[in-house]
Design a protein around this motif. Structure first.
Motif, short mmCIF file in Angstrom:
data_model
loop_
_atom_site.label_atom_id
_atom_site.label_comp_id
_atom_site.label_asym_id
_atom_site.label_seq_id
_atom_site.Cartn_x
_atom_site.Cartn_y
_atom_site.Cartn_z
N GLN A 119 -21.38 61.96 19.56
CA GLN A 119 -21.57 62.42 18.18
C GLN A 119 -21.36 61.26 17.19
N ALA A 120 -20.32 60.46 17.43
CA ALA A 120 -20.05 59.31 16.56
C ALA A 120 -21.19 58.30 16.62
N LEU A 121 -21.71 58.04 17.82
CA LEU A 121 -22.83 57.11 17.98
C LEU A 121 -24.07 57.61 17.24
N LEU A 122 -24.34 58.91 17.38
CA LEU A 122 -25.50 59.50 16.72
C LEU A 122 -25.36 59.42 15.20
N PHE A 159 -25.79 55.79 14.11
CA PHE A 159 -27.20 55.38 14.24
C PHE A 159 -28.03 55.99 13.11
N ALA A 160 -27.82 57.28 12.83
CA ALA A 160 -28.61 57.97 11.80
C ALA A 160 -28.33 57.42 10.41
N ASN A 161 -27.10 56.99 10.16
CA ASN A 161 -26.71 56.52 8.83
C ASN A 161 -26.65 55.00 8.72
N LYS A 204 -28.00 49.99 17.64
CA LYS A 204 -29.43 49.68 17.53
C LYS A 204 -30.30 50.59 18.39
N GLY A 205 -29.70 51.25 19.38
CA GLY A 205 -30.49 52.12 20.24
C GLY A 205 -29.81 52.31 21.57
N ASN A 257 -13.02 54.38 22.87
CA ASN A 257 -12.85 54.86 21.51
C ASN A 257 -13.92 54.22 20.64
N ILE A 258 -14.36 54.95 19.65
CA ILE A 258 -15.35 54.42 18.71
C ILE A 258 -14.93 54.83 17.29
N GLN A 259 -15.01 53.88 16.38
CA GLN A 259 -14.71 54.12 14.98
C GLN A 259 -15.90 53.71 14.14
N ILE A 260 -16.28 54.55 13.19
CA ILE A 260 -17.35 54.20 12.26
C ILE A 260 -16.72 53.49 11.08
N ASN A 261 -17.20 52.29 10.79
CA ASN A 261 -16.61 51.50 9.70
C ASN A 261 -17.31 51.81 8.39
#
Length: 119
Positions: free
Chosen positions: A60-63, A66-68, A94-95, A115-119
């Motif tokens: 969900q975080a990756l999507l 990517f979308a934003n 990037k994909g 873990n993934i964080q959106i900056n």
């Protein structure tokens, strides 16, 4: 006159000793030390392990990133040879390619993301 000038020039180069790299050593040495210090600091830096996320949360975080068109910081489950946490991979999503996500210029396996964080 011309012959005398040629003699002077030839004499000069017969006795001239170029200092070669010595004249550049001070400059190169300071840059080299700065690079070594940066490398040493990077190697001694300790990264803390972030909370593990589920594959659904990661997807969900990756999507969303990517979308934003957002930059992400990704911590891998995989550790270094001496059992230390690796630095985060930071970049745009990037994909994807099969089960690998492309973040910046790095391919990361989805199963290897801790873990993934959106900056």
């Amino acid at each position: 006159m011309k012959n005398n000038f040629n003699d002077i020039v030839n004499n000069f180069f017969k006795n001239y000793q170029d200092r070669g790299m010595k004249k550049w050593q001070g400059f190169m040495l300071s840059d080299h030390i700065a690079t070594l210090n940066r490398d040493k600091e990077e190697k001694t830096r300790v990264y803390s392990e972030k909370d593990a996320m589920s594959e659904t949360e990661i997807s969900q975080a990756l999507l969303q990133a990517f979308a934003n068109n957002k930059v992400v910081s990704v911590q891998l489950k995989e550790k270094t040879l001496d059992k230390k946490i690796q630095p985060d991979i930071v970049g745009l999503v990037k994909g994807y390619d099969e089960d690998k996500i492309i973040i910046g210029d790095t391919e990361v396996e989805l199963s290897n993301i801790n873990n993934i964080q959106i900056n």
